[in-house]
Write a protein that holds these residues in place. Sequence first.
Motif, PDB file in Angstrom:
ATOM      1  N   ARG A  51      -2.754   7.146  -4.407  1.00 22.70           N
ATOM      2  CA  ARG A  51      -3.053   6.058  -3.487  1.00 22.70           C
ATOM      3  C   ARG A  51      -3.155   4.757  -4.290  1.00 22.70           C
ATOM      4  O   ARG A  51      -3.786   4.743  -5.343  1.00 22.70           O
ATOM      5  N   ARG A 106       0.842  -1.191   0.000  1.00 24.25           N
ATOM      6  CA  ARG A 106       0.000   0.000   0.000  1.00 24.25           C
ATOM      7  C   ARG A 106       0.877   1.241   0.000  1.00 24.25           C
ATOM      8  O   ARG A 106       1.868   1.315   0.731  1.00 24.25           O
ATOM      9  N   VAL A 153       0.383   5.582   0.079  1.00 23.14           N
ATOM     10  CA  VAL A 153      -0.469   6.772   0.179  1.00 23.14           C
ATOM     11  C   VAL A 153       0.449   7.981   0.231  1.00 23.14           C
ATOM     12  O   VAL A 153       1.375   8.028   1.048  1.00 23.14           O
TER      13      VAL A 153
END
Length: 385
Positions: free
Chosen positions: A137, A112, A114
């Motif tokens: 993102r 992930r 961001v």
Amino acid sequence: TRIRIRGLGPSYVGVRLDGIDITDPASLSPQFNFGGLLSSGIDRIEVLKGSQSALYGSEAIAGVVNITSFRPTELGFSGLSNLETGSYGTNIGSASAGYSTDRGFVALSYGRIVTEGFSSRTQDGPDADVTEDDGFRQSTVNATGEYDLTDTLSMGAALFYRAGDLDYDISRTNSEGRIQSEEIGARVYAKLNTGNVDSTFSYSYFDIERDVDGSIFRGTRRNLAYLGTATVSNALVLNFGADYTEEDYRSNGIFATEDNTSVNAELLYSPSDAIDISAALRFDDNSTFGGKTTGRLAGVWRPTSDLAFRGVIGTGFRAPSLNERFGPFGANLELQPEKSISFELGVEKTFSQGFIKATFFQSDIDNLIGYENSYVQVPGTSTSK
């Protein structure tokens, strides 16, 4: 976001992830967006430089990038994790875990990113005081597994998922641009050993959908393939295969599809410890453009164990993408496949702590596809060397 191999851009580079062709069928030209590729879940990257159309078909004039996701390297449970943080509200995390036995393995990775980002309009000029951010993102999932059902038969599968969105400035007065994308790829395969012949049967699927400010671009690829390897003798190995690929493309009311059937063979011959020779031939039958034959001949000579001379000659082709032919941007139904011939000569000297290598290459492309208000064939021969 782009890479070059042998001086040629991403539309000439094939990309595979765990055996899945992940080049985008819905992009302006067939290519993979490296901008969203993070190291999370990736175990190995191999780069084949030079013309590979005789083995990999269209989009392999410059080379092929082969990506392998995380695999457990020891029996039982194992894994790794990573966490990064930095400027502009950037946070990146990933975790991989796997379980391995004497008969197989399973592995799962998640990543992930961001970031709040910043606006490119803040760099200089009249927009230097712009404070709005252009963020990004993205989440990525990789899953693989393989199991030996018997001493001669193995089954395996791979799954790839990536979804993200990014903000960008449409113009100096409109900063509300947004691109959302979602990709899913899957592959199932069976490996069978029958004496001197190893066979792999596989089916793979890849789908990508991009939403660019409300305009939808979607591409889908399905592939059914067979690959065989026959060990004729200690000095001679024959690789052979066949595959069927179907691609379709949807955008703004446009729907286009085509399919391709191919057969190929590669002969690997080592007459001595100092010489390796590879000869490959491939025939593609495209539903739009008919039959195309490509070939590749390569050799390596090692007069001593630490010195190697290499030579390669290969032909290739790149079929126009569905977007280049059907739009919605600059469509040209008259486009024909690009054709190429590539040469390469190289020398490599190895030492106890490293190596030094030099390579001369030249790729000549006829019918190069360019863009001048619409997609066109560039007259003459275009050269990269």
